[in-house]
Write an enzyme that holds these catalytic residues in place. Structure first.
Site, mmCIF file in Angstrom:
data_model
loop_
_atom_site.group_PDB
_atom_site.id
_atom_site.type_symbol
_atom_site.label_atom_id
_atom_site.label_comp_id
_atom_site.label_asym_id
_atom_site.label_seq_id
_atom_site.Cartn_x
_atom_site.Cartn_y
_atom_site.Cartn_z
ATOM 1 C CB SER A 171 -59.425 -43.970 23.482
ATOM 2 O OG SER A 171 -60.706 -43.946 24.192
ATOM 3 C CG HIS A 221 -59.455 -39.859 25.905
ATOM 4 N ND1 HIS A 221 -59.695 -40.538 26.667
ATOM 5 C CD2 HIS A 221 -60.516 -39.659 25.122
ATOM 6 C CE1 HIS A 221 -60.468 -41.412 26.374
ATOM 7 N NE2 HIS A 221 -61.042 -41.124 25.055
ATOM 8 C CG ASN A 222 -57.677 -41.941 29.958
ATOM 9 O OD1 ASN A 222 -58.028 -42.068 28.755
ATOM 10 N ND2 ASN A 222 -57.248 -43.469 30.316
ATOM 11 C CD GLU A 260 -62.022 -43.082 30.412
ATOM 12 O OE1 GLU A 260 -61.670 -43.189 28.979
ATOM 13 O OE2 GLU A 260 -61.834 -44.058 31.009
ATOM 14 C CE LYS A 264 -56.836 -43.453 25.868
ATOM 15 N NZ LYS A 264 -56.611 -44.266 27.021
HETATM 16 C C1 6PG Z 1 -60.088 -45.628 26.735
HETATM 17 C C2 6PG Z 1 -59.902 -45.758 28.353
HETATM 18 C C3 6PG Z 1 -58.869 -46.807 28.875
HETATM 19 C C4 6PG Z 1 -58.631 -46.823 30.192
HETATM 20 C C5 6PG Z 1 -59.835 -47.388 30.865
HETATM 21 C C6 6PG Z 1 -59.781 -47.822 32.667
HETATM 22 O O1 6PG Z 1 -59.730 -44.702 26.452
HETATM 23 O O2 6PG Z 1 -60.172 -46.772 26.394
HETATM 24 O O3 6PG Z 1 -59.622 -44.434 28.774
HETATM 25 O O4 6PG Z 1 -57.502 -46.341 28.249
HETATM 26 O O5 6PG Z 1 -57.731 -47.696 30.474
HETATM 27 O O6 6PG Z 1 -60.885 -46.469 30.722
HETATM 28 O O7 6PG Z 1 -59.518 -46.230 33.371
HETATM 29 P P1 6PG Z 1 -59.585 -46.523 34.567
HETATM 30 O O8 6PG Z 1 -58.991 -47.786 35.511
HETATM 31 O O9 6PG Z 1 -58.255 -45.727 35.322
HETATM 32 O O10 6PG Z 1 -60.907 -46.098 35.320
#
Ligand code: 6PG
Length: 472
Positions: free
Chosen positions: A131, A188-189, A192, A185
Site C-alpha cells: 500500500s 485495509h482497502n 480506506e 490488504k
Molecule cells: C493502496 C490502495 C490501492 C488501491 C487504490 C484504488 O493501498 O495503495 O488501496 O491498492 O488499488 O486505492 O482502489 P479503488 O480503485 O478500488 O478505489
C-alpha cells in the site's frame, strides 16, 4: 552488467513495479526487472549504475537466470488472470524453493489456490499487499506479506529495507500463512473506502450548510490534520483544495465529476464480512455510495422529481466542530469494524493474525496511515484477545465525548436533506453494537410465525416453536 546473482526480481515494470524495484536498488540490493514492453525495460536499464544495480530484460529466461537462489520474484501486475499467466510463464524456469511474491490486490481465495498449486511444485508463494500508491512504492510502502513463514526469512531483509519506517520501525511484518497478506490488504482497502466516504461527507455537509470556500477547506483539513485526525487521507484532502485546474481558471476539485470508480477490494471486504457474519456497515455504505455515485443520470433525473429542504442554518464554527468530532468518531468506528472482521477472519481462515502488529505496519506508508493507529496498536498489545476496539478502555474514553456531536450532526443532515450515510451508519453501528436490547425478538417471532423457523427464549434454554394465531 552481467551479474548472475541479483538479489531480487520484479515482473511488471509499470508505475508501481518501476518504483518498487528502484526502491529495492536504492537500498543497496541488486534488482532485475522483467516486462514485455521494451520501452519500460530500456527505461529501467538506464537507471543502472555502480551504486544502483538494476538491469532488466524482455526475456523471461534471461530474467530468471540472472537471479540468486532461492530466487525472490515479485509480481506487480494487475490482479486476476494475468497473475496465473505470469506464474505459468515462470514455472518452467524455476527451481525448488524459489519464491514468488504477488504484490497486487489479488482476491484472497485466488492466493490460496495459487499457494497450494505452487507448493506441490516446491515453490513458495506469497500474497503480499503493498500500500501507498506509486510514491509509496518508491519512498517506502507498507507491505503485508503472507505465506510460508520459513521462506519469509529470504524476503525479510529486502522488505524491511524498502518498507516505510515509523519511528525507525519498518512497516512490514510476516502476517500469517497462505492468503493472510492479501486478506489484510483487502480489509485495509475496505477501511480506506470508509475513511474516504466519511471525509467526502463532511466536505459536503460544510459546503452545503455554510458555503465554505476551497481556500477555507484547505485550512480546515490542515488544522484537523495537525490534531487527533492526523492521517494521510486528511492531509491529501487539505492539499486537494489548493490545486488549480489546467484547463480552466477554476479549482480542480470543482471540475471533477461526482462519480467514483472502484476496482473491487472494498466490495470484497463487504462481501466477505457478510460471509463471516461480521457487521461492517460503514464500509458497506462506502461501497454503495460509489455505486450510487455512478448512477449520475438517474440521480439527475430523480433530483427533478423531489423537493429538498433548505439546509438548516448553523454557526460556522459550531458545525466545523461537529464535523471534526463526527469524523473522529466515525474513523474509529471504521477501524473498529475492519479490525473486528480481521479478528474473525483470523479464526475462520486460521491466519493467526496479530492485530497489534497489523496496526503497527499501517502507521506509515499506507493509505490509511493515521495517528489513531498508534493507539489502536497499543490497545491490541494490551489485550491480545480484544474482540472489538470499542471495548478498549482508551477507546471508550475517546468515543464517549464525541457521541453527542455525531447525533447533532446526523439530525442536522436529516433535516437539511444532506446525505451522510457513512456518518449515520457509524452512529447506528455504535448504537446497535452497544445496545443490550434490540428489536430482533420481533423478527424471530415473524420468522417462526410464517416459516416455523423457531426461536430462543429469555427465560429458559432450548429451541421453541409456537403454533401462532392463524393469520395466514
Ligand atoms: C493502496 C490502495 C490501492 C488501491 C487504490 C484504488 O493501498 O495503495 O488501496 O491498492 O488499488 O486505492 O482502489 P479503488 O480503485 O478500488 O478505489
Amino acid at each position: 552488467m552481467q551479474n548472475k546473482e541479483y538479489d531480487f526480481g520484479l515482473i511488471g515494470l509499470g508505475v508501481m513495479g518501476r518504483n518498487f524495484i528502484l526502491n529495492v536498488a536504492d537500498n543497496g540490493f541488486s534488482a532485475y526487472g522483467y516486462d514485455l514492453d521494451k520501452e519500460k525495460v530500456d527505461a529501467l536499464k538506464a537507471e543502472g549504475s555502480k551504486e544502483h544495480v538494476v538491469d532488466a530484460s524482455t526475456d523471461i529466461e534471461t530474467f530468471v537466470l540472472a537471479l540468486a537462489k532461492p530466487r525472490k520474484i515479485m509480481l506487480l501486475v494487475p490482479a486476476g488472470k494475468i497473475v496465473d499467466a505470469v506464474i505459468e510463464n515462470l514455472l518452467p524456469h524455476l527451481d525448488k524453493d524459489d519464491i514468488i511474491i504477488d504484490g497486487g490486490n489479488s482476491f484472497f481465495t485466488d492466493t490460496d489456490r495459487r499457494e497450494a498449486y505452487l507448493k506441490e511444485k516446491g515453490i513458495h508463494f506469497f500474497g503480499s499487499g503493498v500500500s501507498g500508491g506509486a510514491k509509496g512504492a518508491r519512498r517506502g510502502p507498507s507491505i503485508m506479506p503472507g505465506g510460508n513463514e520459513s521462506a519469509y526469512k529470504h524476503v525479510q531483509p529486502i522488505f524491511e529495507a524498502v518498507a516505510a519506517k515509523f519511528k525507525g520501525e519498518p512497516c512490514v511484518a510476516y502476517l500469517g500463512p497462505k492468503s493472510a497478506g492479501n486478506y489484510v490488504k483487502m480489509v485495509h482497502n475496505g477501511i480506506e473506502y470508509g475513511l474516504m466516504q466519511l471525509t467526502s461527507e463532511v466536505y459536503d455537509i460544510l459546503r452545503k450548510t455554510c458555503n465554505i470556500s476551497n481556500a477555507e477547506f484547505h485550512e480546515i483539513f490542515k488544522k484537523w490534520n495537525s490534531g487527533r485526525l492526523q492521517s494521510f487521507l486528511v492531509e491529501i484532502t487539505s492539499e486537494i483544495f489548493t490545486q488549480k485546474d489546467d484547463l480552466t481558471d477554476k479549482d480542480l476539485v470543482d471540475m471533477i465529476l461526482d462519480k467514483a470508480k472502484q476496482k473491487g477490494t472494498g466490495k470484497w471486504t463487504s462481501q466477505n464480512a457478510m460471509d463471516l457474519g461480521i457487521p461492517v456497515p460503514t464500509i458497506d455504505i462506502a461501497v454503495s455510495m460509489r455505486e450510487i455515485s455512478a448512477l449520475k443520470d438517474e440521480r439527475v433525473a430523480a433530483d427533478e422529481l423531489y423537493d429538498r429542504p433548505k439546509p438548516v442554518n448553523m454557526d460556522k464554527e459550531d458545525i466545523i466542530e461537529l464535523c471534526e468530532n463526527s469524523l473522529y468518531f466515525s474513523f474509529i468506528m471504521t477501524y473498529a469494524q475492519g479490525l473486528h472482521q480481521l479478528a474473525d477472519a483470523s479464526e475462520a481462515y486460521k491466519y493467526d493474525l496479530d492485530l497489534s502488529v497489523i496496526a503497527k505496519i499501517w502507521r506509515a506508508g499506507c493509505i490509511i496511515r493515521a495517528a489513531l493507529l498508534e493507539d489502536i496498536s497499543s490497545a491490541f498489545t494490551q489485550d491480545k484477545d480484544l474482540i472489538n476496539l470499542l471495548f478498549a478502555p482508551a477507546f471508550v474514553e475517546k468515543v464517549k465525548p464525541t457521541v453527542a456531536s455525531v447525533r447533532k450532526l446526523a439530525v442536522h443532515c436529516a433535516a437539511s436533506g444532506i446525505p451522510a450515510p457513512g456518518i449515520y451508519n457509524s452512529l447506528n453501528y455504535f448504537d446497535a453494537y452497544t445496545s443490550s436490547h434490540l428489536p430482533l425478538n420481533l423478527i424471530q417471532a415473524q420468522r417462526d410465525l410464517f416459516g416455523s423457523h423457531t426461536y430462543e427464549r429469555i427465560d429458559r434454554e432450548g429451541i421453541f416453536h409456537t403454533e401462532w394465531n392463524d393469520v395466514l
